[in-house]
Design a protein around this motif. Sequence first.
Motif, PDB file in Angstrom:
ATOM      1  N   MET A 332       0.840  -1.195   0.000  1.00  0.00           N
ATOM      2  CA  MET A 332       0.000   0.000   0.000  1.00  0.00           C
ATOM      3  C   MET A 332       0.874   1.243   0.000  1.00  0.00           C
ATOM      4  SD  MET A 332      -2.707  -1.143   2.957  1.00  0.00           S
ATOM      5  CE  MET A 332      -3.393   0.515   3.034  1.00  0.00           C
ATOM      6  N   LEU A 333       0.325   2.350  -0.531  1.00  0.00           N
ATOM      7  CA  LEU A 333       0.992   3.642  -0.445  1.00  0.00           C
ATOM      8  C   LEU A 333       0.430   4.414   0.735  1.00  0.00           C
ATOM      9  CD1 LEU A 333       1.104   4.756  -4.205  1.00  0.00           C
ATOM     10  CD2 LEU A 333       2.941   3.744  -2.846  1.00  0.00           C
ATOM     11  N   THR A 334       1.166   5.430   1.186  1.00  0.00           N
ATOM     12  CA  THR A 334       0.681   6.234   2.305  1.00  0.00           C
ATOM     13  C   THR A 334      -0.494   7.094   1.840  1.00  0.00           C
ATOM     14  OG1 THR A 334       2.160   8.100   1.830  1.00  0.00           O
ATOM     15  CG2 THR A 334       3.019   6.322   3.234  1.00  0.00           C
ATOM     16  N   SER A 335      -1.277   7.575   2.779  1.00  0.00           N
ATOM     17  CA  SER A 335      -2.456   8.375   2.449  1.00  0.00           C
ATOM     18  C   SER A 335      -2.076   9.665   1.716  1.00  0.00           C
ATOM     19  CB  SER A 335      -3.230   8.708   3.726  1.00  0.00           C
ATOM     20  OG  SER A 335      -2.401   9.355   4.675  1.00  0.00           O
ATOM     21  N   SER A 336      -0.959  10.292   2.105  1.00  0.00           N
ATOM     22  CA  SER A 336      -0.544  11.535   1.454  1.00  0.00           C
ATOM     23  C   SER A 336      -0.164  11.293  -0.006  1.00  0.00           C
ATOM     24  CB  SER A 336       0.631  12.168   2.196  1.00  0.00           C
ATOM     25  OG  SER A 336       1.751  11.310   2.200  1.00  0.00           O
ATOM     26  N   MET A 337       0.480  10.160  -0.291  1.00  0.00           N
ATOM     27  CA  MET A 337       0.842   9.820  -1.667  1.00  0.00           C
ATOM     28  C   MET A 337      -0.399   9.590  -2.503  1.00  0.00           C
ATOM     29  SD  MET A 337       4.071   7.219  -1.162  1.00  0.00           S
ATOM     30  CE  MET A 337       5.723   7.834  -0.786  1.00  0.00           C
ATOM     31  N   LEU A 338      -1.353   8.846  -1.943  1.00  0.00           N
ATOM     32  CA  LEU A 338      -2.589   8.568  -2.672  1.00  0.00           C
ATOM     33  C   LEU A 338      -3.361   9.855  -2.949  1.00  0.00           C
ATOM     34  CD1 LEU A 338      -3.774   5.355  -0.751  1.00  0.00           C
ATOM     35  CD2 LEU A 338      -2.882   5.473  -3.087  1.00  0.00           C
ATOM     36  N   THR A 339      -3.350  10.782  -1.992  1.00  0.00           N
ATOM     37  CA  THR A 339      -4.039  12.061  -2.184  1.00  0.00           C
ATOM     38  C   THR A 339      -3.428  12.844  -3.333  1.00  0.00           C
ATOM     39  OG1 THR A 339      -4.633  12.201   0.157  1.00  0.00           O
ATOM     40  CG2 THR A 339      -4.644  14.263  -1.101  1.00  0.00           C
ATOM     41  N   LYS A 340      -2.103  12.936  -3.370  1.00  0.00           N
ATOM     42  CA  LYS A 340      -1.421  13.672  -4.441  1.00  0.00           C
ATOM     43  C   LYS A 340      -1.713  13.066  -5.811  1.00  0.00           C
ATOM     44  CE  LYS A 340       2.459  15.254  -1.590  1.00  0.00           C
ATOM     45  NZ  LYS A 340       3.925  15.137  -1.337  1.00  0.00           N
ATOM     46  N   LEU A 341      -1.651  11.751  -5.893  1.00  0.00           N
ATOM     47  CA  LEU A 341      -1.924  11.091  -7.171  1.00  0.00           C
ATOM     48  C   LEU A 341      -3.386  11.249  -7.571  1.00  0.00           C
ATOM     49  CD1 LEU A 341       0.117   7.780  -6.675  1.00  0.00           C
ATOM     50  CD2 LEU A 341       0.740   9.736  -8.097  1.00  0.00           C
ATOM     51  N   GLY A 342      -4.282  11.240  -6.593  1.00  0.00           N
ATOM     52  CA  GLY A 342      -5.705  11.399  -6.875  1.00  0.00           C
ATOM     53  C   GLY A 342      -6.032  12.783  -7.398  1.00  0.00           C
ATOM     54  N   VAL A 343      -5.455  13.805  -6.786  1.00  0.00           N
ATOM     55  CA  VAL A 343      -5.680  15.183  -7.233  1.00  0.00           C
ATOM     56  C   VAL A 343      -5.143  15.366  -8.648  1.00  0.00           C
ATOM     57  CG1 VAL A 343      -5.014  17.594  -6.871  1.00  0.00           C
ATOM     58  CG2 VAL A 343      -5.669  16.165  -4.914  1.00  0.00           C
TER      59      VAL A 343
END
Length: 395
Positions: A332-343
């Motif tokens: 899994m990736l960290t929540s901050s990484m997933l947020t950046k990629l999602g945006v």
Amino acid sequence: MDDIRALLEDSGECTEERAIAKAKGIVDGSKKVVLNIAVTGESGAGKSSLVNAIRGLTSKPERKNADATAAATAAANPEWAETGSTETTMEVNMYPHPTMPNVRFWDLPGIGSTQFPEKTYLKNVKFERYDFFILVSCNRFTETDLKIANNIKKQKKNFYFVRSKVDNDVRNDSENEGRKEEEVLHNIRKKCEGNLSKLGGPPVFLITSRDLTKFDFPALVETLKRDLPSEKRNALEQSLPVFSMQSLDDKYSAFKALVWAMSGASGVIGATPLPGLSFAVDTAMVLSFLTGVYHSFGLDDKALEKLSERVDKKILDEVKESELMQGIAKSMLTSSMLTKLGVASSVEVMSCVIPVVGNFAAAGVSFVTTRGVMQQGLDDLYQVAKKVLEMANLQ
């Protein structure tokens, strides 16, 4: 436009299309690279032990039961190259790297046996498939070693002479003869170089598979990297265990060079106006990249366990508690990484509404965001690995 400019600067190309094509070519090429390393020599020379050590599979069997312990270890772990005081390599055995299966180590039987007579030895072991040979010898340089070296040289393949088990010589000479380590090593090297003089004096590397941080293993690695083409050099770099701060820094540089290429390749997907596609692909790409770094830096449980004698276990537990470390261990990736990629994915979809120009902008956004997440993850893992090495006094 800043995103596209960054892509062009990193690639050294003048257009976005060429930059993305170059990035995709590097990524696709790296997946196809196969490195075949042959390890040969007489029985009992330490071939299998070296294969295990380079692949990060070390063990400390009791001396009086060494053969039985090694056999039990091999049975429990099929990746383990069986070791022992008698000839254990009776056929050509291939052992893939545990986390990089494209790097393959071939444990070859000794020359001159019934199955592998001298005249047909290289043909029988399929000489042409190997990128280079490591010739392992211990105690004394034999006629068999010379025959193997001569055969390899005739075929114009690189070979590297490794004198193994030098820790035993240092210990025995120190206890029985009172000689200092420097003198023992000098005498061994001089004798080996004399025996190899007929072959043009190839370099001699003194090592012990029990501890790759000692003696000439770092010099062997540097020589191998110097002689390999760039794509295979990177594969070797990433597969080797971390044995010093310099080896960690070299790994970091190799992965850093790969960041822009993988990020550029993600630009192809970023320019495709399909909701969710870019996010899914970028997430998988980043996770795959950081998982590779995680293993290569020696941060997985097995690698850290080997350092337990050098580093306080409580400190190792703290290292494992890192959010990024725990995430990678669970795929899994960290929540901050997933947020950046999602945006970034949302911006890409909106950009693609604008014909042509919007597609270019989306590719640039995908590149910059993916590159930033990868680089941050790489930096974080590097700092963790650096801390572990410092605690283990592996400078």
